[in-house]
Design an enzyme around this catalytic site. Sequence first.
Site, PDB file in Angstrom:
ATOM      1  N   CYS A 130       0.815  -1.239   0.000  1.00  0.00           N
ATOM      2  CA  CYS A 130       0.000   0.000   0.000  1.00  0.00           C
ATOM      3  C   CYS A 130       0.836   1.271   0.000  1.00  0.00           C
ATOM      4  O   CYS A 130       0.408   2.297  -0.538  1.00  0.00           O
ATOM      5  CB  CYS A 130      -0.952   0.005   1.187  1.00  0.00           C
ATOM      6  SG  CYS A 130      -0.192  -0.385   2.754  1.00  0.00           S
ATOM      7  N   HIS A 259      -2.536   6.479   3.921  1.00  0.00           N
ATOM      8  CA  HIS A 259      -1.094   6.709   3.920  1.00  0.00           C
ATOM      9  C   HIS A 259      -0.795   7.988   3.134  1.00  0.00           C
ATOM     10  O   HIS A 259      -1.460   8.276   2.127  1.00  0.00           O
ATOM     11  CB  HIS A 259      -0.364   5.560   3.214  1.00  0.00           C
ATOM     12  CG  HIS A 259      -0.275   4.291   4.013  1.00  0.00           C
ATOM     13  ND1 HIS A 259      -0.759   4.152   5.297  1.00  0.00           N
ATOM     14  CD2 HIS A 259       0.283   3.087   3.704  1.00  0.00           C
ATOM     15  CE1 HIS A 259      -0.518   2.926   5.739  1.00  0.00           C
ATOM     16  NE2 HIS A 259       0.112   2.254   4.780  1.00  0.00           N
TER      17      HIS A 259
HETATM   18  C1  2RA Z   1       1.907  -1.026   6.481  1.00  0.00           C
HETATM   19  N1  2RA Z   1       2.326  -1.162   4.128  1.00  0.00           N
HETATM   20  O1  2RA Z   1       1.409   0.098   6.337  1.00  0.00           O
HETATM   21  C2  2RA Z   1       2.067  -1.919   5.302  1.00  0.00           C
HETATM   22  C3  2RA Z   1       0.854  -2.792   5.166  1.00  0.00           C
HETATM   23  N2  2RA Z   1       0.913  -3.591   4.008  1.00  0.00           N
HETATM   24  O2  2RA Z   1       2.277  -1.470   7.538  1.00  0.00           O
END
Ligand code: 2RA
Length: 350
Positions: A130, A259
Amino acid sequence: MAPTLALVGATGAVGTVMIDILNGRSTWPWGEVRLVASPRSAGKKITVRGQELTVQALAPEVFDGVDVAMFDVPDAVSAEWAPIAAARGAVAVDNSGAFRMDDDVPLVVPEVNRDKIAVRPRGIIANPNCTTLSMMAALGALHHEYGLRELVVASYQAASGAGQDGIDRLYAEAAAVAGKQVGERAGDVREALAAAGLSGDSPFPAPLAFNVVPWAGSLKEDGWASEELKVRNESRKILGIPDLKVSATCVRVPVVTTHSLAVHATFERPVTVAEAHKLFEAEPSVVLVDDPAAGRFPTPADVVGGDPTYVGRVRQALDFPNTLDFFVCGDNLRKGAALNTYEIAEALVS
Ligand code: 2RA
């Protein structure tokens, strides 16, 4: 006959978002949908597009007659079961880290390298991590036009990247410190967490409420975190630049979902802010929010629950030629996981 779609991991955190995505699609190319999960969740009823479906236990036979099987399960489960689905005739679209860097498994972001879905010797297509995914639509658009040469990123990753445990932990910590002047020294969160019995047993290596934690994933060579190496290796593979210079620092922040990344990208050819704006505006899966004078830029709170990648704070780097700095936000459970997996599945049958 309309193709059959299976969703493995239908009851997990990403699986639940996937059901939401299936229910919200305006076009629908599928016939039968099969929901699959661990034996523990078998028998559960979930409604998909108005039809109540019973979750089936993971077994080889559930893949018989399936055209595309989407996997939203841990690495070990995918490593075992995606090849079984492929052997039974399905194309497995896998959202785990089990196959991403395998040479004979394409790693696909449809906006960037959709053509790669056609060559899949093992019958498996991988979905990126991600964090990488959150910047790929924007970065891919720039790369196609200006040729990416170097990439320096810092991530601001949400708690939900660590799954339901991460979400639960952030809420528990937030409740423990809410409304208090925490600690003897202002901001000493650990004291308040200890008082609430929250000293240990966290998916994060330090308190996350009122804090930032410069760590995501596991320890790799020379002090790098696995998440930082994923950003480097996956960006290279998706963009088709094996020697792309990449440096990433991954940081967990007290955000539940979405994110963000601060991106510093250097290109072969000069690119202005106005040209970058035009490209972002032309990219259907990117939303440009870039008017700092009016206080307009993307933040996780505005982006959560949305499908596109949001881009703002686009600036020409003052001291680096052919270089842009910008900020991206993407819902890590949607485009960062379930949505991209679904878009690959849809591309396979469209
Ligand atoms: C995280 N990218 O944010 C990782 C999850 N796949 O921890």
